[in-house]
Scaffold this motif. Sequence first.
Motif, PDB file in Angstrom:
ATOM      1  N   ASP A   1       0.816  -1.212   0.000  1.00  0.00           N
ATOM      2  CA  ASP A   1       0.000   0.000   0.000  1.00  0.00           C
ATOM      3  C   ASP A   1       0.851   1.264   0.000  1.00  0.00           C
ATOM      4  N   GLU A   2       2.059   1.184   0.554  1.00  0.00           N
ATOM      5  CA  GLU A   2       2.910   2.374   0.633  1.00  0.00           C
ATOM      6  C   GLU A   2       3.487   2.773  -0.722  1.00  0.00           C
ATOM      7  N   THR A   3       3.858   1.786  -1.515  1.00  0.00           N
ATOM      8  CA  THR A   3       4.475   2.080  -2.822  1.00  0.00           C
ATOM      9  C   THR A   3       3.523   1.842  -3.985  1.00  0.00           C
ATOM     10  N   ASP A   4       2.356   1.257  -3.696  1.00  0.00           N
ATOM     11  CA  ASP A   4       1.379   0.906  -4.724  1.00  0.00           C
ATOM     12  C   ASP A   4       1.962  -0.077  -5.736  1.00  0.00           C
ATOM     13  N   LEU A   5       2.841  -0.949  -5.243  1.00  0.00           N
ATOM     14  CA  LEU A   5       3.436  -1.958  -6.101  1.00  0.00           C
ATOM     15  C   LEU A   5       2.910  -3.343  -5.731  1.00  0.00           C
ATOM     16  N   PHE A   6       2.885  -4.219  -6.719  1.00  0.00           N
ATOM     17  CA  PHE A   6       2.398  -5.586  -6.547  1.00  0.00           C
ATOM     18  C   PHE A   6       3.528  -6.556  -6.874  1.00  0.00           C
ATOM     19  N   PHE A   7       3.658  -7.600  -6.057  1.00  0.00           N
ATOM     20  CA  PHE A   7       4.716  -8.592  -6.228  1.00  0.00           C
ATOM     21  C   PHE A   7       4.086  -9.985  -6.222  1.00  0.00           C
ATOM     22  N   MET A   8       4.618 -10.860  -7.055  1.00  0.00           N
ATOM     23  CA  MET A   8       4.051 -12.206  -7.138  1.00  0.00           C
ATOM     24  C   MET A   8       5.134 -13.211  -7.506  1.00  0.00           C
ATOM     25  N   ARG A   9       5.064 -14.375  -6.907  1.00  0.00           N
ATOM     26  CA  ARG A   9       5.945 -15.488  -7.248  1.00  0.00           C
ATOM     27  C   ARG A   9       5.081 -16.728  -7.388  1.00  0.00           C
ATOM     28  N   THR A  10       5.174 -17.380  -8.532  1.00  0.00           N
ATOM     29  CA  THR A  10       4.341 -18.545  -8.817  1.00  0.00           C
ATOM     30  C   THR A  10       5.213 -19.669  -9.374  1.00  0.00           C
ATOM     31  N   VAL A  11       5.046 -20.859  -8.816  1.00  0.00           N
ATOM     32  CA  VAL A  11       5.741 -22.044  -9.312  1.00  0.00           C
ATOM     33  C   VAL A  11       4.709 -22.916 -10.028  1.00  0.00           C
ATOM     34  N   PHE A  12       5.027 -23.319 -11.242  1.00  0.00           N
ATOM     35  CA  PHE A  12       4.078 -24.155 -11.984  1.00  0.00           C
ATOM     36  C   PHE A  12       4.834 -25.190 -12.812  1.00  0.00           C
ATOM     37  N   ARG A  13       4.141 -26.255 -13.130  1.00  0.00           N
ATOM     38  CA  ARG A  13       4.752 -27.298 -13.954  1.00  0.00           C
ATOM     39  C   ARG A  13       3.897 -27.564 -15.193  1.00  0.00           C
ATOM     40  N   VAL A  14       4.539 -28.108 -16.200  1.00  0.00           N
ATOM     41  CA  VAL A  14       3.851 -28.443 -17.440  1.00  0.00           C
ATOM     42  C   VAL A  14       2.888 -29.595 -17.177  1.00  0.00           C
ATOM     43  N   ALA A  15       1.623 -29.390 -17.535  1.00  0.00           N
ATOM     44  CA  ALA A  15       0.619 -30.426 -17.304  1.00  0.00           C
ATOM     45  C   ALA A  15      -0.131 -30.784 -18.577  1.00  0.00           C
ATOM     46  N   GLY A  16       0.215 -30.163 -19.689  1.00  0.00           N
ATOM     47  CA  GLY A  16      -0.437 -30.447 -20.965  1.00  0.00           C
ATOM     48  C   GLY A  16       0.590 -30.643 -22.049  1.00  0.00           C
ATOM     49  N   SER A  17       0.122 -30.685 -23.281  1.00  0.00           N
ATOM     50  CA  SER A  17       1.027 -30.927 -24.407  1.00  0.00           C
ATOM     51  C   SER A  17       1.176 -29.716 -25.317  1.00  0.00           C
ATOM     52  N   ARG A  18       0.345 -28.670 -25.110  1.00  0.00           N
ATOM     53  CA  ARG A  18       0.389 -27.505 -25.985  1.00  0.00           C
ATOM     54  C   ARG A  18       1.599 -26.622 -25.700  1.00  0.00           C
ATOM     55  N   PHE A  19       1.847 -26.349 -24.426  1.00  0.00           N
ATOM     56  CA  PHE A  19       2.982 -25.524 -24.013  1.00  0.00           C
ATOM     57  C   PHE A  19       3.921 -26.388 -23.172  1.00  0.00           C
ATOM     58  N   THR A  20       5.180 -26.454 -23.583  1.00  0.00           N
ATOM     59  CA  THR A  20       6.119 -27.333 -22.874  1.00  0.00           C
ATOM     60  C   THR A  20       7.432 -26.652 -22.498  1.00  0.00           C
ATOM     61  N   THR A  21       7.774 -25.550 -23.152  1.00  0.00           N
ATOM     62  CA  THR A  21       9.065 -24.906 -22.886  1.00  0.00           C
ATOM     63  C   THR A  21       8.866 -23.570 -22.185  1.00  0.00           C
ATOM     64  N   ILE A  22       9.958 -23.068 -21.614  1.00  0.00           N
ATOM     65  CA  ILE A  22       9.893 -21.782 -20.925  1.00  0.00           C
ATOM     66  C   ILE A  22       9.542 -20.659 -21.905  1.00  0.00           C
ATOM     67  N   ASP A  23       9.997 -20.782 -23.155  1.00  0.00           N
ATOM     68  CA  ASP A  23       9.675 -19.769 -24.159  1.00  0.00           C
ATOM     69  C   ASP A  23       8.194 -19.796 -24.531  1.00  0.00           C
ATOM     70  N   ASP A  24       7.602 -21.000 -24.533  1.00  0.00           N
ATOM     71  CA  ASP A  24       6.161 -21.110 -24.789  1.00  0.00           C
ATOM     72  C   ASP A  24       5.369 -20.301 -23.763  1.00  0.00           C
ATOM     73  N   PHE A  25       5.715 -20.485 -22.497  1.00  0.00           N
ATOM     74  CA  PHE A  25       4.972 -19.800 -21.436  1.00  0.00           C
ATOM     75  C   PHE A  25       5.279 -18.303 -21.415  1.00  0.00           C
ATOM     76  N   ARG A  26       6.512 -17.939 -21.743  1.00  0.00           N
ATOM     77  CA  ARG A  26       6.850 -16.517 -21.805  1.00  0.00           C
ATOM     78  C   ARG A  26       6.009 -15.823 -22.883  1.00  0.00           C
ATOM     79  N   LEU A  27       5.858 -16.480 -24.009  1.00  0.00           N
ATOM     80  CA  LEU A  27       5.062 -15.920 -25.094  1.00  0.00           C
ATOM     81  C   LEU A  27       3.593 -15.824 -24.694  1.00  0.00           C
ATOM     82  N   ALA A  28       3.094 -16.847 -24.009  1.00  0.00           N
ATOM     83  CA  ALA A  28       1.697 -16.833 -23.585  1.00  0.00           C
ATOM     84  C   ALA A  28       1.414 -15.733 -22.572  1.00  0.00           C
ATOM     85  N   LEU A  29       2.402 -15.418 -21.741  1.00  0.00           N
ATOM     86  CA  LEU A  29       2.213 -14.426 -20.679  1.00  0.00           C
ATOM     87  C   LEU A  29       2.497 -12.989 -21.135  1.00  0.00           C
TER      88      LEU A  29
END
Length: 289
Positions: A43-71
């Motif tokens: 609330d003081e800086t009006d900044l938001f921080f997030m850390r998320t750990v996820f694993r590949v669970a499908g066949s469409r996106f499998t690489t780190i570049d795939d997810f970077r592009l999706a995000l």
Amino acid sequence: MTTAPTFILTIRCRDAVGIVAAVSSTLAASGAFISESSHFGDDETDLFFMRTVFRVAGSRFTTIDDFRLALEPVAERFGMQMDLYDAKHRPKVMLAVSKHGHCLNHLLHRWHSDELPVDVVGVISNHDDMRRIAEWYGLPYHHLPMQGDKPAQEAQLLDRFESSGTELLVLARYMQVLSDDLCRSLEGRCINIHHSFLPSFKGAKPYHQAHGRGVKVVGATGHYVTADLDEGPIIEQDTVRVDHAMDAEAFVRLGKDVENIVLARAVQWHAERRVLLNGHRTVVFRHGG
């Protein structure tokens, strides 16, 4: 245990409605299974921080570049500083030490026991005292003595750091004040252990300063190094109780154990991408959020 590729996503941006929903829905649509997620709105800086750990669970996106592009559309929408990491990546770490070897010993033991998610690539020192320890662990020992030419010595240190592909320099009781230029070169990539509960008792002999003030607890502080001596963003701190019957040397002995623990935590959390900078402060997402 799953063998699916696992990634760590960290985010820093202006706070706004819908960030968590946008990220989680994009990951779900990309076939990702979220195993850990933490977030914080300041609330003081009006900044938001997030850390998320996820694993590949499908066949469409499998690489780190795939997810970077999706995000990317989500990052653009919210103006995010977004980083993606392979969770299996172990950052290369160089340890710097002078004549006090307790923190060096502790980190090397934990690394050798596979309790720290890092790869130690060498030890740097302005003295030759710790050579035997480093070489016992099969590590290169870079003896860079101070001989009146500090810029030249620091240039050698930075060369060893860069040429080895090191990602983090850990000052494990390296009793030299780094120059402003070196601090800037290593910004966000250098962690120090200060044998005091900062911001109290900065500089030399903090335990003796604490004893002189009759404190009831002494502690240690793991922090990022900046050009402002002992004032970098704090990652971790801890304390131990002391009393009037103890002399300054007793403070020192007790403090060493705290230094070991605090520095190891700071290194581990940095390696696991749990530490996000928030100006002069940090946001630290520990296990369990």
